[in-house]
Design a protein around this motif. Sequence first.
Motif, PDB file in Angstrom:
ATOM      1  N   ASP A   1       0.856  -1.188   0.000  1.00  0.00           N
ATOM      2  CA  ASP A   1       0.000   0.000   0.000  1.00  0.00           C
ATOM      3  C   ASP A   1       0.889   1.234   0.000  1.00  0.00           C
ATOM      4  N   ILE A   2       0.697   2.089  -0.975  1.00  0.00           N
ATOM      5  CA  ILE A   2       1.545   3.261  -1.159  1.00  0.00           C
ATOM      6  C   ILE A   2       0.941   4.448  -0.423  1.00  0.00           C
ATOM      7  N   CYS A   3       1.698   4.980   0.519  1.00  0.00           N
ATOM      8  CA  CYS A   3       1.223   6.119   1.304  1.00  0.00           C
ATOM      9  C   CYS A   3       1.907   7.396   0.799  1.00  0.00           C
ATOM     10  N   ILE A   4       1.128   8.306   0.251  1.00  0.00           N
ATOM     11  CA  ILE A   4       1.605   9.622  -0.174  1.00  0.00           C
ATOM     12  C   ILE A   4       0.605  10.648   0.326  1.00  0.00           C
ATOM     13  N   HIS A   5       1.035  11.524   1.211  1.00  0.00           N
ATOM     14  CA  HIS A   5       0.120  12.489   1.825  1.00  0.00           C
ATOM     15  C   HIS A   5       0.401  13.883   1.291  1.00  0.00           C
ATOM     16  N   ASP A   6      -0.668  14.669   1.151  1.00  0.00           N
ATOM     17  CA  ASP A   6      -0.526  16.029   0.622  1.00  0.00           C
ATOM     18  C   ASP A   6       0.211  16.949   1.578  1.00  0.00           C
ATOM     19  N   ASP A   7       0.152  16.657   2.854  1.00  0.00           N
ATOM     20  CA  ASP A   7       0.763  17.521   3.861  1.00  0.00           C
ATOM     21  C   ASP A   7       2.187  17.041   4.136  1.00  0.00           C
ATOM     22  N   ASP A   8       3.175  17.906   3.933  1.00  0.00           N
ATOM     23  CA  ASP A   8       4.571  17.520   4.119  1.00  0.00           C
ATOM     24  C   ASP A   8       4.904  17.143   5.562  1.00  0.00           C
ATOM     25  N   ILE A   9       4.016  17.489   6.533  1.00  0.00           N
ATOM     26  CA  ILE A   9       4.283  17.130   7.919  1.00  0.00           C
ATOM     27  C   ILE A   9       4.342  15.616   8.087  1.00  0.00           C
ATOM     28  N   PHE A  10       3.692  14.909   7.146  1.00  0.00           N
ATOM     29  CA  PHE A  10       3.669  13.452   7.218  1.00  0.00           C
ATOM     30  C   PHE A  10       4.683  12.813   6.266  1.00  0.00           C
ATOM     31  N   LEU A  11       5.668  13.596   5.808  1.00  0.00           N
ATOM     32  CA  LEU A  11       6.632  13.085   4.852  1.00  0.00           C
ATOM     33  C   LEU A  11       7.362  11.852   5.391  1.00  0.00           C
ATOM     34  N   GLY A  12       7.582  11.819   6.713  1.00  0.00           N
ATOM     35  CA  GLY A  12       8.268  10.676   7.307  1.00  0.00           C
ATOM     36  C   GLY A  12       7.487   9.383   7.221  1.00  0.00           C
ATOM     37  N   TRP A  13       6.182   9.470   6.924  1.00  0.00           N
ATOM     38  CA  TRP A  13       5.347   8.278   6.820  1.00  0.00           C
ATOM     39  C   TRP A  13       5.085   7.890   5.363  1.00  0.00           C
ATOM     40  N   TRP A  14       5.681   8.630   4.446  1.00  0.00           N
ATOM     41  CA  TRP A  14       5.570   8.243   3.042  1.00  0.00           C
ATOM     42  C   TRP A  14       6.301   6.921   2.821  1.00  0.00           C
ATOM     43  N   GLY A  15       5.804   6.154   1.886  1.00  0.00           N
ATOM     44  CA  GLY A  15       6.484   4.906   1.547  1.00  0.00           C
ATOM     45  C   GLY A  15       5.498   3.797   1.242  1.00  0.00           C
ATOM     46  N   THR A  16       5.996   2.573   1.283  1.00  0.00           N
ATOM     47  CA  THR A  16       5.195   1.399   0.948  1.00  0.00           C
ATOM     48  C   THR A  16       5.065   0.504   2.172  1.00  0.00           C
ATOM     49  N   TRP A  17       3.817   0.201   2.521  1.00  0.00           N
ATOM     50  CA  TRP A  17       3.527  -0.687   3.657  1.00  0.00           C
ATOM     51  C   TRP A  17       3.164  -2.060   3.081  1.00  0.00           C
ATOM     52  N   PHE A  18       4.051  -3.026   3.274  1.00  0.00           N
ATOM     53  CA  PHE A  18       3.826  -4.362   2.722  1.00  0.00           C
ATOM     54  C   PHE A  18       3.041  -5.232   3.701  1.00  0.00           C
ATOM     55  N   SER A  19       2.058  -5.946   3.157  1.00  0.00           N
ATOM     56  CA  SER A  19       1.304  -6.949   3.912  1.00  0.00           C
ATOM     57  C   SER A  19       1.469  -8.295   3.211  1.00  0.00           C
ATOM     58  N   VAL A  20       1.562  -9.368   3.997  1.00  0.00           N
ATOM     59  CA  VAL A  20       1.727 -10.717   3.465  1.00  0.00           C
ATOM     60  C   VAL A  20       0.517 -11.553   3.858  1.00  0.00           C
ATOM     61  N   TYR A  21      -0.073 -12.213   2.879  1.00  0.00           N
ATOM     62  CA  TYR A  21      -1.274 -13.019   3.111  1.00  0.00           C
ATOM     63  C   TYR A  21      -0.893 -14.413   3.614  1.00  0.00           C
ATOM     64  N   ASN A  22      -1.585 -14.862   4.648  1.00  0.00           N
ATOM     65  CA  ASN A  22      -1.394 -16.197   5.206  1.00  0.00           C
ATOM     66  C   ASN A  22      -2.547 -17.080   4.739  1.00  0.00           C
ATOM     67  N   PHE A  23      -2.255 -18.034   3.850  1.00  0.00           N
ATOM     68  CA  PHE A  23      -3.308 -18.885   3.300  1.00  0.00           C
ATOM     69  C   PHE A  23      -3.931 -19.789   4.363  1.00  0.00           C
ATOM     70  N   GLU A  24      -3.194 -20.093   5.413  1.00  0.00           N
ATOM     71  CA  GLU A  24      -3.700 -20.996   6.441  1.00  0.00           C
ATOM     72  C   GLU A  24      -4.771 -20.330   7.291  1.00  0.00           C
ATOM     73  N   THR A  25      -4.591 -19.041   7.602  1.00  0.00           N
ATOM     74  CA  THR A  25      -5.529 -18.335   8.473  1.00  0.00           C
ATOM     75  C   THR A  25      -6.453 -17.387   7.710  1.00  0.00           C
ATOM     76  N   ASP A  26      -6.261 -17.267   6.382  1.00  0.00           N
ATOM     77  CA  ASP A  26      -7.036 -16.325   5.565  1.00  0.00           C
ATOM     78  C   ASP A  26      -6.947 -14.916   6.151  1.00  0.00           C
ATOM     79  N   SER A  27      -5.710 -14.507   6.456  1.00  0.00           N
ATOM     80  CA  SER A  27      -5.493 -13.199   7.076  1.00  0.00           C
ATOM     81  C   SER A  27      -4.178 -12.621   6.589  1.00  0.00           C
ATOM     82  N   TRP A  28      -3.937 -11.350   6.926  1.00  0.00           N
ATOM     83  CA  TRP A  28      -2.740 -10.639   6.492  1.00  0.00           C
ATOM     84  C   TRP A  28      -1.900 -10.256   7.705  1.00  0.00           C
TER      85      TRP A  28
END
Length: 439
Positions: free
Chosen positions: A201-228
């Motif tokens: 999930d790509i996070c890009i915020h219009d407010d530069d105050i959140f520049l430190g939180w820009w980036g990519t948040w990776f989630s991995v799917y677990n087929f055994e539990t049907d969850s991330w």
Amino acid sequence: MEDRGEPNLYLPPEIMDDILLWLPAKSLCRFKCVSKPWKAMISDTHFVKRHINRATENKDVFLQRRRVIFTDAADNGLYTLDLDEFLKNHKHVLLKNHAADTDNGIDNDDDEEDEQVAATKLDYIYREQPSVRVPFFHSCNGLILLELSDLELYLVNPATSESKHLAKPPLDYYEFHNYNYHLYGFGFDSSSSQYQLVQGDICIHDDDIFLGWWGTWFSVYNFETDSWRHKLSSPHPYIPASSQMHRNENGVMLNGRFHWLMKSLKRYNYDDEAFVIVALDAPLIRTREIPLPPELSSGSQLVKLGAFREWLCITLATVEPHHAETYSEFWVMKEYGVRESWTKMRVSIPYAELSHSGFWTESHDLMVFGERLILYNFDEENPQSFQNLSVREIGKVGRVGVYIESLVSVRDLIRDLNNMRINPWIDRRRGKYSYQSAG
């Protein structure tokens, strides 16, 4: 006196088992109705595994089960094509030598000179989800991951017509996050015998105050539990290159890692696209950088990442591909991770968009020039040879990929994961066949 009764048609189970392993998946699905013992045998996890491995061990079986899968240009339909069978019955197609019109390339609507091929629409997907688009798909071991237009994820086996709706990944890490784009990766890790599905999930915020939180948040799917699962501490410091942002991107699966073309926020400058290839180790959610060819790393030219056969590939790109200049070269990385191994290749057909379908024979590669399918011969002795393909009643295409028909059950996937041991598919799409053990 000799017995003249009915002949004994009994076959030992091991012989019957071996015979069935040679048959196509769709035929075996029908044979489940013969009897309960046949249904139990064909559905058995070990039989499914051996049926898949038979294609990796035998070239003829591999070609029999390989399929091209694609959407139409508007992403309104999903289709499959048995191109190997077509080429087997139309040997003249690969013998034709067409020369490119360098002024016009192939951007014309005259299909009279094209070879007409027939495709099959996967109607059952639209029976379950009518009036949807399929802007994204990725294939692995006969399974297709679909993202429908409403951002719902489905796992589908085209050979068995089974499908499974997957749980959505969480998007509420922080209230101020703005998820504008998504990255996906779907593959099979032969070392752990596990399917892998990741979403970025790509996070890009219009407010530069959140520049430190820009980036990519990776989630991995677990087929055994049907969850991330995901890391909550901080995002990975990458966002997609601008040439990748017009649609959600599927990762290129090579060497057990997913790859995307990204802009590094470590060297962030709003006017400077510092391109890198980001390789993700999904189980560890760990990334590494792979350099681009030296002449492309500065960001002065828009580029796109793909795969050419078993190599990473970089093609040139523009912001508006339908009204843009054209190109005649691209790059492949012939030794994984080694910057000096980037090799420039040329095409005689000018392109604005170019990608490799994942299908190739000993003499030709199925390339996608814009919205057209082209069988192209990259032999240095005959570089001008190619053949246009036109899909009957469809014409122009969108996304194109390859899968191998299999019996893997989408509904029983979780139950069967611990028993599956499948030979890796990474190099199975190429026409020049080679053997590879489960290892």
